[in-house]
Design an enzyme around this catalytic site. Structure first.
Site, PDB file in Angstrom:
ATOM      1  N   CYS A 162     -32.194  65.800 -30.885  1.00 49.42           N
ATOM      2  CA  CYS A 162     -33.532  66.395 -30.876  1.00 49.42           C
ATOM      3  C   CYS A 162     -34.513  65.661 -29.969  1.00 49.42           C
ATOM      4  O   CYS A 162     -35.629  66.135 -29.752  1.00 49.42           O
ATOM      5  CB  CYS A 162     -34.088  66.435 -32.295  1.00 49.42           C
ATOM      6  N   HIS A 300     -43.328  65.109 -33.957  1.00 50.95           N
ATOM      7  CA  HIS A 300     -41.994  65.695 -34.104  1.00 50.95           C
ATOM      8  C   HIS A 300     -42.039  66.723 -35.238  1.00 50.95           C
ATOM      9  O   HIS A 300     -41.529  67.828 -35.092  1.00 50.95           O
ATOM     10  CB  HIS A 300     -40.971  64.602 -34.385  1.00 50.95           C
ATOM     11  N   GLU A 311     -42.565  59.711 -40.126  1.00 56.73           N
ATOM     12  CA  GLU A 311     -43.305  59.837 -38.867  1.00 56.73           C
ATOM     13  C   GLU A 311     -44.767  59.449 -39.084  1.00 56.73           C
ATOM     14  O   GLU A 311     -45.383  58.804 -38.229  1.00 56.73           O
ATOM     15  CB  GLU A 311     -43.204  61.255 -38.323  1.00 56.73           C
ATOM     16  N   LYS A 333     -43.886  72.865 -34.243  1.00 58.29           N
ATOM     17  CA  LYS A 333     -42.675  73.402 -34.883  1.00 58.29           C
ATOM     18  C   LYS A 333     -43.020  74.300 -36.070  1.00 58.29           C
ATOM     19  O   LYS A 333     -42.168  75.070 -36.516  1.00 58.29           O
ATOM     20  CB  LYS A 333     -41.758  72.261 -35.338  1.00 58.29           C
ATOM     21  N   HIS A 338     -37.540  74.407 -34.970  1.00 56.01           N
ATOM     22  CA  HIS A 338     -37.040  73.210 -34.287  1.00 56.01           C
ATOM     23  C   HIS A 338     -36.069  73.641 -33.196  1.00 56.01           C
ATOM     24  O   HIS A 338     -34.948  74.079 -33.469  1.00 56.01           O
ATOM     25  CB  HIS A 338     -36.355  72.295 -35.303  1.00 56.01           C
ATOM     26  N   PHE A 397     -31.204  62.920 -34.343  1.00 56.43           N
ATOM     27  CA  PHE A 397     -30.014  62.407 -35.022  1.00 56.43           C
ATOM     28  C   PHE A 397     -29.391  61.294 -34.181  1.00 56.43           C
ATOM     29  O   PHE A 397     -29.419  61.321 -32.955  1.00 56.43           O
ATOM     30  CB  PHE A 397     -28.984  63.523 -35.210  1.00 56.43           C
TER      31      PHE A 397
END
Length: 409
Positions: A162, A300, A311, A333, A338, A397
Protein backbone atom coordinates in the site's frame (compact mmCIF):
# COMPACT_ATOMS: atom_id res chain seq x y z
CA UNK A 1 20.72 19.76 -5.05
CA UNK A 2 18.10 20.31 -7.73
CA UNK A 3 14.57 21.44 -6.90
CA UNK A 4 11.77 19.11 -8.02
CA UNK A 5 8.32 20.29 -9.07
CA UNK A 6 5.05 18.78 -10.26
CA UNK A 7 4.12 19.82 -13.81
CA UNK A 8 1.46 17.23 -14.64
CA UNK A 9 -0.96 14.78 -13.02
CA UNK A 10 -3.28 12.00 -14.09
CA UNK A 11 -5.93 9.98 -12.24
CA UNK A 12 -8.15 6.97 -12.81
CA UNK A 13 -10.24 6.45 -9.68
CA UNK A 14 -13.60 5.41 -8.21
CA UNK A 15 -14.57 9.10 -8.02
CA UNK A 16 -13.38 10.30 -11.42
CA UNK A 17 -11.14 9.59 -14.39
CA UNK A 18 -9.58 13.05 -14.63
CA UNK A 19 -7.87 15.24 -12.06
CA UNK A 20 -10.70 17.77 -12.29
CA UNK A 21 -13.55 15.33 -11.66
CA UNK A 22 -11.51 13.43 -9.06
CA UNK A 23 -10.75 16.50 -6.94
CA UNK A 24 -14.17 18.09 -7.37
CA UNK A 25 -15.84 14.92 -6.13
CA UNK A 26 -13.46 14.71 -3.16
CA UNK A 27 -14.18 18.31 -2.20
CA UNK A 28 -17.93 17.67 -2.51
CA UNK A 29 -17.71 14.54 -0.37
CA UNK A 30 -18.85 12.22 -3.14
CA UNK A 31 -18.25 8.54 -2.42
CA UNK A 32 -17.19 6.11 -5.14
CA UNK A 33 -18.05 3.08 -3.01
CA UNK A 34 -20.93 0.84 -4.01
CA UNK A 35 -21.99 -2.76 -4.67
CA UNK A 36 -19.45 -4.90 -6.51
CA UNK A 37 -20.52 -5.35 -10.14
CA UNK A 38 -17.53 -7.31 -11.47
CA UNK A 39 -18.70 -10.68 -10.14
CA UNK A 40 -21.52 -12.34 -8.24
CA UNK A 41 -20.99 -11.73 -4.51
CA UNK A 42 -23.72 -14.11 -3.30
CA UNK A 43 -21.23 -16.38 -1.53
CA UNK A 44 -19.02 -13.51 -0.31
CA UNK A 45 -19.19 -11.71 3.01
CA UNK A 46 -17.88 -8.54 1.37
CA UNK A 47 -20.32 -6.89 -1.02
CA UNK A 48 -18.84 -3.41 -1.61
CA UNK A 49 -15.85 -1.89 -3.39
CA UNK A 50 -14.64 1.33 -4.95
CA UNK A 51 -14.80 0.41 -8.64
CA UNK A 52 -13.54 2.57 -11.50
CA UNK A 53 -16.52 3.56 -13.63
CA UNK A 54 -16.98 4.40 -17.33
CA UNK A 55 -13.37 3.61 -18.22
CA UNK A 56 -12.61 3.35 -21.93
CA UNK A 57 -8.93 2.89 -22.87
CA UNK A 58 -9.51 4.50 -26.26
CA UNK A 59 -10.33 7.80 -24.54
CA UNK A 60 -6.64 7.92 -23.60
CA UNK A 61 -5.23 6.95 -26.98
CA UNK A 62 -4.85 3.25 -26.15
CA UNK A 63 -5.78 1.23 -29.24
CA UNK A 64 -7.68 -2.03 -29.04
CA UNK A 65 -4.65 -4.12 -29.99
CA UNK A 66 -2.55 -2.79 -27.12
CA UNK A 67 -5.51 -3.03 -24.75
CA UNK A 68 -5.86 -6.76 -25.47
CA UNK A 69 -2.20 -7.26 -24.50
CA UNK A 70 -2.45 -5.42 -21.19
CA UNK A 71 -3.84 -6.29 -17.80
CA UNK A 72 -6.32 -3.78 -16.38
CA UNK A 73 -3.77 -2.31 -13.96
CA UNK A 74 -1.52 -1.43 -16.91
CA UNK A 75 -4.41 0.17 -18.79
CA UNK A 76 -5.18 2.34 -15.76
CA UNK A 77 -1.50 3.31 -15.53
CA UNK A 78 -1.27 4.15 -19.24
CA UNK A 79 -4.40 6.29 -19.00
CA UNK A 80 -3.15 8.20 -15.95
CA UNK A 81 0.27 8.67 -17.58
CA UNK A 82 -1.34 10.06 -20.73
CA UNK A 83 -3.20 12.65 -18.65
CA UNK A 84 0.02 13.62 -16.86
CA UNK A 85 1.88 13.93 -20.15
CA UNK A 86 -0.82 16.10 -21.72
CA UNK A 87 -1.01 18.35 -18.68
CA UNK A 88 2.76 18.70 -18.34
CA UNK A 89 3.53 19.28 -22.01
CA UNK A 90 6.61 17.08 -21.62
CA UNK A 91 6.21 15.27 -24.93
CA UNK A 92 9.24 16.21 -27.02
CA UNK A 93 10.43 18.62 -24.33
CA UNK A 94 12.87 16.35 -22.47
CA UNK A 95 15.83 14.36 -23.77
CA UNK A 96 14.91 10.64 -23.90
CA UNK A 97 17.94 9.60 -21.85
CA UNK A 98 16.98 12.16 -19.17
CA UNK A 99 13.35 11.03 -18.97
CA UNK A 100 12.39 8.28 -16.50
CA UNK A 101 9.41 6.22 -15.34
CA UNK A 102 8.92 5.16 -11.72
CA UNK A 103 5.51 3.43 -11.73
CA UNK A 104 4.72 0.45 -9.50
CA UNK A 105 1.90 -1.83 -8.42
CA UNK A 106 1.35 -3.59 -5.15
CA UNK A 107 0.06 -6.77 -6.81
CA UNK A 108 0.39 -6.41 -10.59
CA UNK A 109 -1.64 -8.30 -13.18
CA UNK A 110 -3.84 -10.37 -10.92
CA UNK A 111 -6.72 -10.58 -13.42
CA UNK A 112 -4.32 -12.02 -15.99
CA UNK A 113 -2.93 -14.48 -13.44
CA UNK A 114 -6.43 -15.70 -12.57
CA UNK A 115 -7.55 -15.94 -16.20
CA UNK A 116 -4.52 -17.92 -17.36
CA UNK A 117 -4.60 -20.22 -14.32
CA UNK A 118 -8.20 -21.08 -15.17
CA UNK A 119 -7.15 -21.86 -18.76
CA UNK A 120 -4.35 -24.12 -17.52
CA UNK A 121 -6.64 -26.06 -15.21
CA UNK A 122 -9.58 -26.41 -17.60
CA UNK A 123 -8.01 -26.47 -21.08
CA UNK A 124 -4.39 -27.52 -20.56
CA UNK A 125 -0.96 -25.89 -20.83
CA UNK A 126 -1.12 -25.28 -24.57
CA UNK A 127 -3.94 -22.78 -24.06
CA UNK A 128 -2.01 -20.45 -21.73
CA UNK A 129 -1.39 -17.16 -23.51
CA UNK A 130 2.14 -16.33 -24.69
CA UNK A 131 1.44 -12.88 -23.27
CA UNK A 132 0.72 -14.29 -19.80
CA UNK A 133 4.04 -13.34 -18.22
CA UNK A 134 4.52 -9.89 -19.82
CA UNK A 135 0.91 -9.00 -18.97
CA UNK A 136 1.11 -10.18 -15.36
CA UNK A 137 4.49 -8.93 -14.06
CA UNK A 138 4.15 -5.85 -11.88
CA UNK A 139 6.90 -3.88 -13.65
CA UNK A 140 5.11 -3.97 -16.99
CA UNK A 141 3.05 -0.81 -16.46
CA UNK A 142 6.29 1.13 -16.14
CA UNK A 143 7.71 -0.69 -19.17
CA UNK A 144 4.69 0.11 -21.32
CA UNK A 145 4.71 3.76 -20.28
CA UNK A 146 8.42 4.06 -21.08
CA UNK A 147 7.86 2.47 -24.50
CA UNK A 148 4.93 4.76 -25.26
CA UNK A 149 6.84 7.98 -24.53
CA UNK A 150 10.38 6.89 -25.41
CA UNK A 151 11.61 7.36 -21.85
CA UNK A 152 15.13 5.89 -21.91
CA UNK A 153 16.30 7.22 -18.54
CA UNK A 154 15.96 5.55 -15.14
CA UNK A 155 13.00 3.17 -14.92
CA UNK A 156 12.26 1.83 -11.44
CA UNK A 157 9.02 0.06 -10.57
CA UNK A 158 8.52 -0.31 -6.81
CA UNK A 159 6.51 -2.96 -4.95
CA UNK A 160 5.81 -2.04 -1.33
CA UNK A 161 2.13 -2.98 -1.02
CA UNK A 162 0.00 0.00 0.00
CA UNK A 163 3.04 2.32 0.13
CA UNK A 164 4.08 1.53 -3.46
CA UNK A 165 3.30 4.75 -5.26
CA UNK A 166 4.41 6.99 -2.40
CA UNK A 167 7.77 5.26 -2.64
CA UNK A 168 7.90 5.67 -6.42
CA UNK A 169 7.25 9.41 -6.02
CA UNK A 170 9.83 9.72 -3.26
CA UNK A 171 12.50 7.79 -5.13
CA UNK A 172 11.81 9.78 -8.31
CA UNK A 173 12.09 13.00 -6.29
CA UNK A 174 15.53 11.99 -5.03
CA UNK A 175 16.65 10.83 -8.48
CA UNK A 176 15.87 14.23 -10.01
CA UNK A 177 17.16 16.05 -6.94
CA UNK A 178 20.55 14.33 -7.35
CA UNK A 179 20.71 14.93 -11.09
CA UNK A 180 19.97 11.48 -12.53
CA UNK A 181 17.02 12.69 -14.63
CA UNK A 182 15.28 15.88 -15.73
CA UNK A 183 11.75 14.45 -15.57
CA UNK A 184 10.13 11.27 -14.27
CA UNK A 185 6.57 9.96 -14.46
CA UNK A 186 5.93 8.57 -10.97
CA UNK A 187 3.02 6.80 -9.30
CA UNK A 188 1.21 3.50 -9.23
CA UNK A 189 -1.73 1.44 -10.43
CA UNK A 190 -3.89 -1.39 -9.11
CA UNK A 191 -6.81 -3.51 -10.34
CA UNK A 192 -7.72 -6.29 -7.92
CA UNK A 193 -11.49 -6.16 -7.46
CA UNK A 194 -11.60 -9.87 -8.25
CA UNK A 195 -13.08 -12.92 -6.51
CA UNK A 196 -9.68 -14.24 -5.42
CA UNK A 197 -8.46 -10.93 -4.01
CA UNK A 198 -11.72 -10.16 -2.23
CA UNK A 199 -11.78 -13.66 -0.71
CA UNK A 200 -8.17 -13.37 0.41
CA UNK A 201 -8.53 -9.95 2.00
CA UNK A 202 -11.82 -11.03 3.60
CA UNK A 203 -10.29 -14.09 5.21
CA UNK A 204 -7.41 -11.92 6.41
CA UNK A 205 -10.09 -9.92 8.29
CA UNK A 206 -8.92 -6.74 6.54
CA UNK A 207 -12.11 -5.73 4.72
CA UNK A 208 -15.31 -4.15 5.96
CA UNK A 209 -18.28 -6.51 5.66
CA UNK A 210 -20.77 -3.65 5.92
CA UNK A 211 -23.44 -3.71 3.21
CA UNK A 212 -24.42 -0.03 3.44
CA UNK A 213 -22.02 2.10 1.33
CA UNK A 214 -22.56 5.00 3.74
CA UNK A 215 -21.20 2.95 6.65
CA UNK A 216 -18.41 0.93 5.04
CA UNK A 217 -15.30 3.11 4.72
CA UNK A 218 -15.03 4.86 8.09
CA UNK A 219 -11.50 6.18 8.76
CA UNK A 220 -10.98 7.38 12.34
CA UNK A 221 -14.58 6.51 13.26
CA UNK A 222 -15.30 4.31 16.30
CA UNK A 223 -17.50 2.07 14.10
CA UNK A 224 -14.77 1.20 11.59
CA UNK A 225 -14.26 -2.52 10.91
CA UNK A 226 -11.93 -2.68 7.92
CA UNK A 227 -11.10 -1.05 4.62
CA UNK A 228 -13.01 -1.08 1.35
CA UNK A 229 -11.09 -2.30 -1.70
CA UNK A 230 -10.55 0.31 -4.41
CA UNK A 231 -8.71 0.44 -7.73
CA UNK A 232 -7.24 2.84 -10.28
CA UNK A 233 -4.04 4.77 -10.92
CA UNK A 234 -2.37 8.03 -9.95
CA UNK A 235 0.68 9.37 -11.79
CA UNK A 236 2.57 12.65 -11.45
CA UNK A 237 5.02 14.25 -13.85
CA UNK A 238 7.95 15.33 -11.70
CA UNK A 239 10.45 17.72 -13.25
CA UNK A 240 13.62 19.56 -12.34
CA UNK A 241 12.66 23.13 -11.51
CA UNK A 242 15.00 24.97 -13.90
CA UNK A 243 14.06 22.57 -16.71
CA UNK A 244 10.37 23.26 -16.14
CA UNK A 245 10.94 27.00 -15.80
CA UNK A 246 12.99 27.20 -19.00
CA UNK A 247 10.18 25.74 -21.09
CA UNK A 248 7.47 27.81 -19.42
CA UNK A 249 5.67 24.87 -17.84
CA UNK A 250 2.88 25.42 -15.34
CA UNK A 251 4.14 24.36 -11.91
CA UNK A 252 1.51 22.94 -9.56
CA UNK A 253 3.64 22.41 -6.44
CA UNK A 254 7.11 21.45 -5.27
CA UNK A 255 8.17 18.11 -3.77
CA UNK A 256 10.37 18.97 -0.80
CA UNK A 257 10.70 15.91 1.45
CA UNK A 258 10.56 12.12 1.56
CA UNK A 259 10.67 9.58 4.35
CA UNK A 260 11.11 5.82 3.82
CA UNK A 261 11.18 3.39 6.75
CA UNK A 262 10.16 -0.13 7.75
CA UNK A 263 8.52 -1.23 11.00
CA UNK A 264 10.41 -4.54 10.85
CA UNK A 265 7.72 -5.89 13.15
CA UNK A 266 4.96 -7.93 11.46
CA UNK A 267 3.79 -8.89 7.97
CA UNK A 268 0.44 -7.10 8.26
CA UNK A 269 0.14 -5.34 11.65
CA UNK A 270 1.71 -1.92 12.26
CA UNK A 271 4.23 -1.48 15.06
CA UNK A 272 2.33 -0.97 18.35
CA UNK A 273 4.35 2.19 19.11
CA UNK A 274 4.04 3.45 15.50
CA UNK A 275 7.80 3.95 15.33
CA UNK A 276 8.14 3.40 11.57
CA UNK A 277 5.30 5.66 10.52
CA UNK A 278 6.45 8.39 12.88
CA UNK A 279 10.02 8.20 11.59
CA UNK A 280 8.91 8.36 7.93
CA UNK A 281 6.90 11.50 8.68
CA UNK A 282 9.78 12.94 10.73
CA UNK A 283 12.28 12.34 7.90
CA UNK A 284 10.04 13.95 5.30
CA UNK A 285 9.51 17.01 7.50
CA UNK A 286 13.21 17.29 8.30
CA UNK A 287 14.09 17.33 4.61
CA UNK A 288 11.28 19.75 3.79
CA UNK A 289 11.80 22.18 6.66
CA UNK A 290 9.06 23.49 8.90
CA UNK A 291 6.18 25.12 6.97
CA UNK A 292 5.54 28.80 7.70
CA UNK A 293 1.80 28.31 7.58
CA UNK A 294 -0.82 25.61 7.88
CA UNK A 295 0.07 21.94 7.42
CA UNK A 296 -2.30 19.54 5.66
CA UNK A 297 -1.83 15.78 6.07
CA UNK A 298 -3.49 13.35 3.71
CA UNK A 299 -3.56 10.41 6.09
CA UNK A 300 -3.24 6.76 5.13
CA UNK A 301 -6.55 6.46 7.02
CA UNK A 302 -7.72 3.02 5.92
CA UNK A 303 -10.57 2.50 8.37
CA UNK A 304 -9.00 -0.55 10.01
CA UNK A 305 -9.04 -0.55 13.82
CA UNK A 306 -5.25 -0.73 14.26
CA UNK A 307 -4.12 1.54 11.43
CA UNK A 308 -6.10 4.60 12.38
CA UNK A 309 -5.24 4.77 16.06
CA UNK A 310 -1.57 4.01 15.39
CA UNK A 311 -1.38 6.53 12.56
CA UNK A 312 -2.78 9.08 15.01
CA UNK A 313 0.00 8.11 17.41
CA UNK A 314 2.60 8.34 14.63
CA UNK A 315 1.54 11.88 13.77
CA UNK A 316 1.72 12.92 17.43
CA UNK A 317 5.12 11.29 17.92
CA UNK A 318 6.56 12.86 14.77
CA UNK A 319 5.19 16.39 15.15
CA UNK A 320 4.73 16.67 18.89
CA UNK A 321 1.34 16.91 20.56
CA UNK A 322 0.81 20.65 20.01
CA UNK A 323 1.80 20.69 16.31
CA UNK A 324 -0.20 17.52 15.66
CA UNK A 325 -3.33 19.20 17.03
CA UNK A 326 -2.78 22.18 14.73
CA UNK A 327 -2.48 19.99 11.63
CA UNK A 328 -5.42 19.73 9.23
CA UNK A 329 -5.85 16.04 8.40
CA UNK A 330 -8.21 13.98 6.25
CA UNK A 331 -8.55 10.52 4.74
CA UNK A 332 -9.72 10.56 1.13
CA UNK A 333 -10.05 6.77 1.38
CA UNK A 334 -13.40 7.53 2.99
CA UNK A 335 -14.48 8.29 -0.61
CA UNK A 336 -12.18 6.22 -2.86
CA UNK A 337 -11.71 3.13 -0.74
CA UNK A 338 -8.19 1.74 -0.46
CA UNK A 339 -6.55 1.70 -3.89
CA UNK A 340 -3.58 -0.34 -2.59
CA UNK A 341 -0.51 0.33 -4.77
CA UNK A 342 -2.25 3.28 -6.44
CA UNK A 343 -3.28 4.93 -3.16
CA UNK A 344 -0.16 7.02 -2.61
CA UNK A 345 -0.27 8.36 -6.16
CA UNK A 346 -3.87 9.55 -6.07
CA UNK A 347 -3.44 10.89 -2.53
CA UNK A 348 -0.32 12.85 -3.53
CA UNK A 349 -2.39 14.35 -6.36
CA UNK A 350 -5.17 15.20 -3.91
CA UNK A 351 -2.54 16.89 -1.72
CA UNK A 352 -1.08 18.91 -4.62
CA UNK A 353 -4.54 20.06 -5.67
CA UNK A 354 -5.49 20.92 -2.09
CA UNK A 355 -2.50 23.27 -1.95
CA UNK A 356 -3.14 24.72 -5.39
CA UNK A 357 -6.89 25.21 -4.98
CA UNK A 358 -6.84 26.30 -1.33
CA UNK A 359 -9.44 23.74 -0.28
CA UNK A 360 -8.86 20.61 1.81
CA UNK A 361 -10.98 17.50 1.16
CA UNK A 362 -12.92 16.04 4.08
CA UNK A 363 -13.16 12.69 5.82
CA UNK A 364 -16.77 11.79 5.10
CA UNK A 365 -18.98 9.63 7.34
CA UNK A 366 -16.92 10.53 10.44
CA UNK A 367 -20.00 10.56 12.65
CA UNK A 368 -18.61 8.88 15.79
CA UNK A 369 -14.95 9.87 16.28
CA UNK A 370 -12.82 7.29 18.05
CA UNK A 371 -11.46 8.80 21.30
CA UNK A 372 -8.06 7.32 20.37
CA UNK A 373 -8.20 9.22 17.05
CA UNK A 374 -8.48 12.68 18.53
CA UNK A 375 -6.85 14.96 15.94
CA UNK A 376 -8.59 17.28 13.47
CA UNK A 377 -9.69 14.89 10.72
CA UNK A 378 -11.89 17.44 8.87
CA UNK A 379 -15.16 15.54 9.25
CA UNK A 380 -17.99 15.69 6.70
CA UNK A 381 -17.19 18.83 4.69
CA UNK A 382 -14.21 20.31 2.88
CA UNK A 383 -12.36 23.19 4.51
CA UNK A 384 -11.49 26.26 2.48
CA UNK A 385 -8.03 27.00 3.86
CA UNK A 386 -4.64 27.80 2.34
CA UNK A 387 -2.17 25.22 3.59
CA UNK A 388 1.50 25.95 2.88
CA UNK A 389 2.63 22.33 2.99
CA UNK A 390 1.00 18.95 2.57
CA UNK A 391 2.26 15.55 3.62
CA UNK A 392 0.87 12.35 2.13
CA UNK A 393 1.30 9.29 4.34
CA UNK A 394 1.27 5.65 3.19
CA UNK A 395 1.70 2.55 5.36
CA UNK A 396 1.88 -0.88 3.75
CA UNK A 397 1.86 -4.59 4.57
CA UNK A 398 5.36 -5.77 5.38
CA UNK A 399 5.84 -2.70 7.57
CA UNK A 400 6.63 -0.35 4.67
CA UNK A 401 6.13 3.35 5.46
CA UNK A 402 6.40 6.38 3.19
CA UNK A 403 5.80 10.10 3.59
CA UNK A 404 5.91 12.70 0.83
CA UNK A 405 6.15 16.42 1.72
CA UNK A 406 4.82 18.90 -0.83
CA UNK A 407 5.12 22.68 -0.71
CA UNK A 408 2.83 25.25 -2.28
CA UNK A 409 4.40 27.33 -5.05
Amino acid sequence: MHRVVVTGMGVISPVGNSTESFFQNLVNGVSGIGPITRFDTTDYKVKLAGEVKDFNPEDFGIDKGLARRCDTFTLYALAAAEQAMRQSGLSGAVAPERFGVYVGSGIGGMQTFVNETEKLLTRGPSRVSPFFVPMMISNIAAGNIAIRYGAQGPCLPVVTACATSSHTIGEAFHAIQHGYADAILAGGAEATILPLAVAGFTNLKALSEETDPEKASLPFDARRKGFVLGEGAGILALEEYEHAKARGAHIHAEIVGYGNTCDAYHITAPHPQAVGGAQALRLAMQEAGEPHGALYINAHGTGTPMNDKLETLAIKNALGEARAREALISSTKSMTGHMLGAAGGVEAIASVMALEEGVLPPTIHLDEPDPECDLNYLPHTALRAQAEMAVSLSLGFGGHNAAIAIRRI
